[in-house]
Scaffold this motif. Structure first.
Motif, PDB file in Angstrom:
ATOM      1  N   PRO B  37       0.825  -1.214   0.000  1.00 38.95           N
ATOM      2  CA  PRO B  37       0.000   0.000   0.000  1.00 38.95           C
ATOM      3  C   PRO B  37       0.857   1.261   0.000  1.00 38.95           C
ATOM      4  O   PRO B  37       1.935   1.272   0.574  1.00 38.95           O
ATOM      5  CB  PRO B  37      -0.794  -0.128   1.292  1.00 38.95           C
ATOM      6  CG  PRO B  37      -0.129  -1.177   2.103  1.00 38.95           C
ATOM      7  CD  PRO B  37       0.617  -2.060   1.161  1.00 38.95           C
ATOM      8  N   ILE B  41      -1.600   5.517   2.996  1.00 40.76           N
ATOM      9  CA  ILE B  41      -2.526   4.470   3.418  1.00 40.76           C
ATOM     10  C   ILE B  41      -1.865   3.591   4.477  1.00 40.76           C
ATOM     11  O   ILE B  41      -2.486   3.203   5.472  1.00 40.76           O
ATOM     12  CB  ILE B  41      -2.984   3.630   2.207  1.00 40.76           C
ATOM     13  CG1 ILE B  41      -3.888   4.484   1.328  1.00 40.76           C
ATOM     14  CG2 ILE B  41      -3.713   2.368   2.660  1.00 40.76           C
ATOM     15  CD1 ILE B  41      -4.490   3.780   0.153  1.00 40.76           C
ATOM     16  N   GLN B  44      -2.037   5.327   7.736  1.00 42.89           N
ATOM     17  CA  GLN B  44      -3.404   5.275   8.248  1.00 42.89           C
ATOM     18  C   GLN B  44      -3.701   3.898   8.828  1.00 42.89           C
ATOM     19  O   GLN B  44      -4.298   3.763   9.889  1.00 42.89           O
ATOM     20  CB  GLN B  44      -4.368   5.594   7.085  1.00 42.89           C
ATOM     21  CG  GLN B  44      -5.829   5.666   7.501  1.00 42.89           C
ATOM     22  CD  GLN B  44      -6.753   5.361   6.324  1.00 42.89           C
ATOM     23  OE1 GLN B  44      -6.349   5.372   5.168  1.00 42.89           O
ATOM     24  NE2 GLN B  44      -8.005   5.079   6.621  1.00 42.89           N
ATOM     25  N   GLN B  45      -3.226   2.859   8.136  1.00 44.75           N
ATOM     26  CA  GLN B  45      -3.455   1.490   8.596  1.00 44.75           C
ATOM     27  C   GLN B  45      -2.798   1.246   9.933  1.00 44.75           C
ATOM     28  O   GLN B  45      -3.374   0.653  10.827  1.00 44.75           O
ATOM     29  CB  GLN B  45      -2.866   0.499   7.585  1.00 44.75           C
ATOM     30  CG  GLN B  45      -3.872  -0.001   6.612  1.00 44.75           C
ATOM     31  CD  GLN B  45      -3.405  -1.249   5.911  1.00 44.75           C
ATOM     32  OE1 GLN B  45      -2.643  -2.044   6.451  1.00 44.75           O
ATOM     33  NE2 GLN B  45      -3.869  -1.425   4.701  1.00 44.75           N
ATOM     34  N   SER B  46      -1.563   1.710  10.033  1.00 44.98           N
ATOM     35  CA  SER B  46      -0.804   1.491  11.253  1.00 44.98           C
ATOM     36  C   SER B  46      -1.505   2.143  12.446  1.00 44.98           C
ATOM     37  O   SER B  46      -1.665   1.534  13.499  1.00 44.98           O
ATOM     38  CB  SER B  46       0.598   2.059  11.074  1.00 44.98           C
ATOM     39  OG  SER B  46       1.347   1.809  12.213  1.00 44.98           O
ATOM     40  N   SER B  48      -4.723   2.957  12.659  1.00 46.01           N
ATOM     41  CA  SER B  48      -5.975   2.251  12.928  1.00 46.01           C
ATOM     42  C   SER B  48      -5.718   0.970  13.703  1.00 46.01           C
ATOM     43  O   SER B  48      -6.450   0.648  14.636  1.00 46.01           O
ATOM     44  CB  SER B  48      -6.684   1.894  11.622  1.00 46.01           C
ATOM     45  OG  SER B  48      -6.863   3.033  10.847  1.00 46.01           O
ATOM     46  N   ALA B  49      -4.676   0.248  13.293  1.00 46.55           N
ATOM     47  CA  ALA B  49      -4.392  -1.028  13.944  1.00 46.55           C
ATOM     48  C   ALA B  49      -4.181  -0.824  15.437  1.00 46.55           C
ATOM     49  O   ALA B  49      -4.737  -1.546  16.268  1.00 46.55           O
ATOM     50  CB  ALA B  49      -3.169  -1.678  13.327  1.00 46.55           C
ATOM     51  N   TRP B  50      -3.400   0.185  15.794  1.00 46.16           N
ATOM     52  CA  TRP B  50      -3.137   0.426  17.216  1.00 46.16           C
ATOM     53  C   TRP B  50      -4.390   0.888  17.945  1.00 46.16           C
ATOM     54  O   TRP B  50      -4.614   0.525  19.096  1.00 46.16           O
ATOM     55  CB  TRP B  50      -1.997   1.436  17.397  1.00 46.16           C
ATOM     56  CG  TRP B  50      -0.665   0.821  17.088  1.00 46.16           C
ATOM     57  CD1 TRP B  50       0.121   1.063  15.997  1.00 46.16           C
ATOM     58  CD2 TRP B  50       0.032  -0.168  17.860  1.00 46.16           C
ATOM     59  NE1 TRP B  50       1.245   0.297  16.035  1.00 46.16           N
ATOM     60  CE2 TRP B  50       1.236  -0.468  17.163  1.00 46.16           C
ATOM     61  CE3 TRP B  50      -0.233  -0.844  19.045  1.00 46.16           C
ATOM     62  CZ2 TRP B  50       2.166  -1.403  17.635  1.00 46.16           C
ATOM     63  CZ3 TRP B  50       0.680  -1.767  19.517  1.00 46.16           C
ATOM     64  CH2 TRP B  50       1.861  -2.048  18.817  1.00 46.16           C
ATOM     65  N   PHE B  52      -7.454   0.004  17.108  1.00 48.95           N
ATOM     66  CA  PHE B  52      -8.283  -1.203  17.234  1.00 48.95           C
ATOM     67  C   PHE B  52      -7.809  -2.069  18.400  1.00 48.95           C
ATOM     68  O   PHE B  52      -8.599  -2.692  19.088  1.00 48.95           O
ATOM     69  CB  PHE B  52      -8.209  -2.048  15.951  1.00 48.95           C
ATOM     70  CG  PHE B  52      -8.981  -1.466  14.793  1.00 48.95           C
ATOM     71  CD1 PHE B  52      -9.516  -0.194  14.847  1.00 48.95           C
ATOM     72  CD2 PHE B  52      -9.160  -2.213  13.638  1.00 48.95           C
ATOM     73  CE1 PHE B  52     -10.216   0.336  13.783  1.00 48.95           C
ATOM     74  CE2 PHE B  52      -9.863  -1.692  12.559  1.00 48.95           C
ATOM     75  CZ  PHE B  52     -10.386  -0.421  12.625  1.00 48.95           C
ATOM     76  N   LEU B  53      -6.486  -2.114  18.558  1.00 48.04           N
ATOM     77  CA  LEU B  53      -5.933  -3.017  19.564  1.00 48.04           C
ATOM     78  C   LEU B  53      -5.786  -2.363  20.933  1.00 48.04           C
ATOM     79  O   LEU B  53      -5.443  -3.033  21.911  1.00 48.04           O
ATOM     80  CB  LEU B  53      -4.569  -3.534  19.102  1.00 48.04           C
ATOM     81  CG  LEU B  53      -4.603  -4.654  18.048  1.00 48.04           C
ATOM     82  CD1 LEU B  53      -3.247  -4.804  17.380  1.00 48.04           C
ATOM     83  CD2 LEU B  53      -5.023  -5.970  18.683  1.00 48.04           C
ATOM     84  N   ILE B  55      -7.736  -1.064  23.381  1.00 48.85           N
ATOM     85  CA  ILE B  55      -8.434  -1.528  24.589  1.00 48.85           C
ATOM     86  C   ILE B  55      -8.039  -2.958  24.967  1.00 48.85           C
ATOM     87  O   ILE B  55      -7.725  -3.215  26.129  1.00 48.85           O
ATOM     88  CB  ILE B  55      -9.961  -1.334  24.442  1.00 48.85           C
ATOM     89  CG1 ILE B  55     -10.241   0.169  24.460  1.00 48.85           C
ATOM     90  CG2 ILE B  55     -10.725  -2.043  25.556  1.00 48.85           C
ATOM     91  CD1 ILE B  55     -11.677   0.551  24.281  1.00 48.85           C
ATOM     92  N   PRO B  56      -8.001  -3.890  23.991  1.00 51.61           N
ATOM     93  CA  PRO B  56      -7.502  -5.212  24.385  1.00 51.61           C
ATOM     94  C   PRO B  56      -6.108  -5.155  25.023  1.00 51.61           C
ATOM     95  O   PRO B  56      -5.867  -5.841  26.016  1.00 51.61           O
ATOM     96  CB  PRO B  56      -7.464  -5.988  23.061  1.00 51.61           C
ATOM     97  CG  PRO B  56      -8.527  -5.365  22.233  1.00 51.61           C
ATOM     98  CD  PRO B  56      -8.532  -3.908  22.624  1.00 51.61           C
ATOM     99  N   ILE B  57      -5.226  -4.316  24.483  1.00 55.84           N
ATOM    100  CA  ILE B  57      -3.868  -4.265  25.042  1.00 55.84           C
ATOM    101  C   ILE B  57      -3.877  -3.679  26.452  1.00 55.84           C
ATOM    102  O   ILE B  57      -3.213  -4.195  27.353  1.00 55.84           O
ATOM    103  CB  ILE B  57      -2.931  -3.455  24.109  1.00 55.84           C
ATOM    104  CG1 ILE B  57      -2.627  -4.269  22.849  1.00 55.84           C
ATOM    105  CG2 ILE B  57      -1.620  -3.098  24.826  1.00 55.84           C
ATOM    106  CD1 ILE B  57      -1.819  -3.544  21.805  1.00 55.84           C
ATOM    107  N   LEU B  59      -6.358  -3.678  28.677  1.00 51.62           N
ATOM    108  CA  LEU B  59      -6.938  -4.660  29.604  1.00 51.62           C
ATOM    109  C   LEU B  59      -5.974  -5.815  29.853  1.00 51.62           C
ATOM    110  O   LEU B  59      -5.844  -6.327  30.960  1.00 51.62           O
ATOM    111  CB  LEU B  59      -8.257  -5.213  29.040  1.00 51.62           C
ATOM    112  CG  LEU B  59      -9.412  -4.236  29.009  1.00 51.62           C
ATOM    113  CD1 LEU B  59     -10.604  -4.827  28.265  1.00 51.62           C
ATOM    114  CD2 LEU B  59      -9.820  -3.871  30.436  1.00 51.62           C
TER     115      LEU B  59
END
Lengths: 303, 329
Positions: B37, B41, B44-46, B48-50, B52-53, B55-57, B59
């Motif tokens: 990509p 882009i 932006q992906q990088s 978004s990935a963080w 997205f992750l 709250i799981p990270i 917790l």
């Protein structure tokens, strides 16, 4: 192979020999006996729950109650806040399911489909954590919840109150995004082609929209399986709720039922009635979603 | 933290995760090539990935990584929620060795494990072999065999508390038909742990049976046919074809059984409260009692680390003994 194939074919279609017929009968005897062992205790539980006290201790192994009664069920709901236990369990199991589906698919998607540095490290740490036995983190997790800043009367330094202890949060927070849910969904997203999101990405769609509108609908089956399993696990969990919940109006159905089991003087009628009521939700789900549950379990070994 | 609440579901899904480690080839390589990509882009992906992750990270850190560190630190202290914390060095670990109850709990846990793991494995595998055929009847019985797994440990314990009742319970009444005077089970220190093992196998084998069924389907029927043409009997076919074919799954199931067995708690807590005569006090039960009963959280943390160590050692032994490398795929 080509020469043996017709021979095997012929063997298969031969009428059953005596030996085979005996084998078949033996098979049925074996599986029926095992089914009796697995199912009978449940039937006896149901039967006991419908018997009056005198009959329970007198009517040796009669599976059909002579004078059926719902008195035991009435006792369960009037002599303990069982309805409240059920409500608590529903709230907690549903909250756990919702958060795990959301964070599990979000995290699983990021690990499966997004490019970023550190992905391998994040994945590795998640994976390694699965090896840590739950018992090791039990006491410190309790401490983290109890001294959580600004929660449950605590000040900024976590002093003064009880934190999240004896609240729904004590169950929801630690279990909201299980590593398991993340892995499970990652597996599903990985089976989808990367190209699916490319077109939308070129058109300038945001990553969250690509996730929700393009990828998420494709993993509906995975979400169903994970949802059912998470609900069951939440509904059935015992040790953690036993530790962090302590007033009657906060107890889950499992912890509440556990208090029915006593010494020699246990009242078996209400105990069995409570057991039936507490198992009903998971049994109903099992009856309707059995295919998904079996798939979920076998999914594990096929991948 | 998901590891904290010990449930059958986790047990069921773990294999997939473990197997993935060695399994998949690095499938990203291709993407890194031509149509990587564009920079914007990718950024932006990088991000978004963080996101997205995130709250799981968080917790995960709060309820797993940090707690492990806290547990390790506390194991060198006399932490007890109330009162001042004192550093004890390795005193907790030294006291442990001299604590007779620790050894009782360890012995009981070892006894449980020694009975439960082989029994759980044999029952799960033999029922799977029994149902490994594609017929309607087999599917129905699969459901019936699986039913105990659905209920919670509390429901299972209540049912068995009633089944094992010395006078009126189904088991002793049925033994009575054959003129056998059944023991007092949960009230007899010789039988209490055995009763708990049998109950646990009953409650759990269905899940492992399903996993084995999946593995058995993965063994090529050609191999079985070849063996039969070579004159192998059923046992030889099992030993030389099936056993190596499902070695990886066997390894995982033994691992799951071991981890579960060493952390057994619910059954002992619910049915016997550790009794009679401490015959069912398990390590996790002892940790629970020390940590949340006596509030000796430092000492309890030390025991939990010893348990952690024991589980690791046995996992390594299992990796050596079951040796999944022999699997044919």
């Amino acid at each position: 192979m080509t020469t043996t194939a017709p021979v095997l074919q012929a063997i298969k279609h031969r009428p059953m020999s005596k030996r085979q017929r005996i084998g078949r009968v033996a098979w049925y005897v074996a599986v029926i006996l095992i089914s009796l062992v697995t199912v009978m205790p449940l039937i006896w539980t149901l039967s006991t729950s419908l018997k009056p006290a005198a009959e329970i201790l007198g009517g040796y192994l009669s599976l059909i109650p002579q004078s059926p009664t719902i008195a035991n069920y009435v006792a369960v709901f009037t002599e303990s806040p069982f309805a409240r236990y059920l409500l608590n369990s529903f709230v907690l199991a549903i909250a756990g399911t919702a958060t795990n589906l959301f964070f599990g698919s979000l995290g699983g998607y990021a690990l499966a489909k997004l490019h970023f540095t550190g992905r391998k490290a994040v994945f590795g740490v998640f994976l390694g954590s699965m090896m840590i036995p739950g018992i090791v983190t039990m006491i410190p997790s309790f401490i983290v919840l109890r001294y959580f800043p600004l929660a449950g009367g605590n000040d900024l330094f976590g002093q003064g109150g009880v934190g999240f202890i004896n609240s729904y949060w004590a169950i929801i927070l630690p279990g909201a995004a299980g590593a398991l849910a993340v892995f499970f969904m990652k597996q599903f997203f990985e089976s989808l082609p990367d190209e699916m999101g490319e077109a939308a990405r070129i058109d300038g769609a945001g990553e969250f929209r690509i996730f929700v509108q393009i990828y998420l609908p494709q993993v509906a089956a995975g979400l169903a399986i994970l949802g059912i399993m998470t609900f069951q696990a939440g509904w059935n969990s015992f040790l953690w709720p036993l530790i962090v919940l302590n007033t009657p109006e906060m107890l889950t159905v499992q912890v509440g039922l556990a208090s029915f089991i006593g010494d020699h003087t246990t009242n078996f009628g209400p105990l069995m009635a409570g057991t039936i009521v507490s198992s009903l939700p998971v049994l109903v789900i099992f009856a309707f979603a059995q295919r998904y549950i079996v798939q979920g379990v076998s999914f594990t070994s096929s991948k | 933290m998901s590891a904290l609440v010990d449930t059958p579901v986790e047990v069921q899904v773990l294999p997939q995760i473990v197997e993935e480690k060695g399994g998949r080839p690095l499938r990203r390589k291709r993407d890194r090539g031509d149509h990587r990509p564009p920079k914007a882009i990718a950024r932006q992906q990088s991000v978004s990935a963080w996101v997205f992750l995130a709250i799981p990270i968080v917790l995960f850190a709060a309820f797993l990584l940090i707690p492990v560190v806290i547990a390790f630190v506390l194991s060198f202290s006399d932490y007890s929620i109330i009162g001042e914390l004192k550093w004890l060095g390795i005193d907790n670990y030294v006291n442990l060795i001299q604590d007779p109850f620790f050894w009782i709990a360890l012995r009981n846990t070892a006894y449980y494990t020694l009975l439960y793991v082989p029994l759980g494995l044999v029952v799960a595998l033999s029922t799977a072999l029994l149902l490994h055929r594609s017929s309607r009847a087999s599917r129905i019985f699969r459901t019936l065999f699986y039913i105990p797994v659905v209920s919670s440990t509390v429901a299972t314990a209540s049912i068995w508390f009633w089944l094992l009742n010395p006078q009126h319970g189904m088991i002793n009444v049925m033994l009575g038909w054959f003129g056998i005077d059944g023991p007092a089970w949960l009230y007899d220190s010789k039988w209490a742990m055995i009763a708990i093992v049998v109950m646990s196998v009953w409650a759990g084998f269905g899940a492992n049976m399903i996993i084995f069924l999946g593995a058995l389907q993965g063994v090529s029927p050609d191999l079985h046919e070849a063996a039969r043409l070579d004159g192998a009997n059923a046992w030889q076919d099992f030993w030389n074809v099936t056993r190596p074919g499902i070695a990886k799954t066997t390894f995982l199931i033994v691992m799951l059984l071991l981890i579960g067995a060493f952390q057994v708690f619910d059954q002992a807590y619910l049915l016997t409260k550790g009794g009679p005569g401490n015959s069912t006090v398990t390590l996790v039960y002892y940790i629970y009692n020390k940590g949340f009963g006596a509030l000796q959280m430092g000492y309890a943390s030390a025991i939990s680390f010893v348990l952690f160590l024991i589980i690791m050692v046995f996992s390594l032994i299992n990796a050596r003994v079951t040796n999944p490398k022999g699997e044919r795929e």
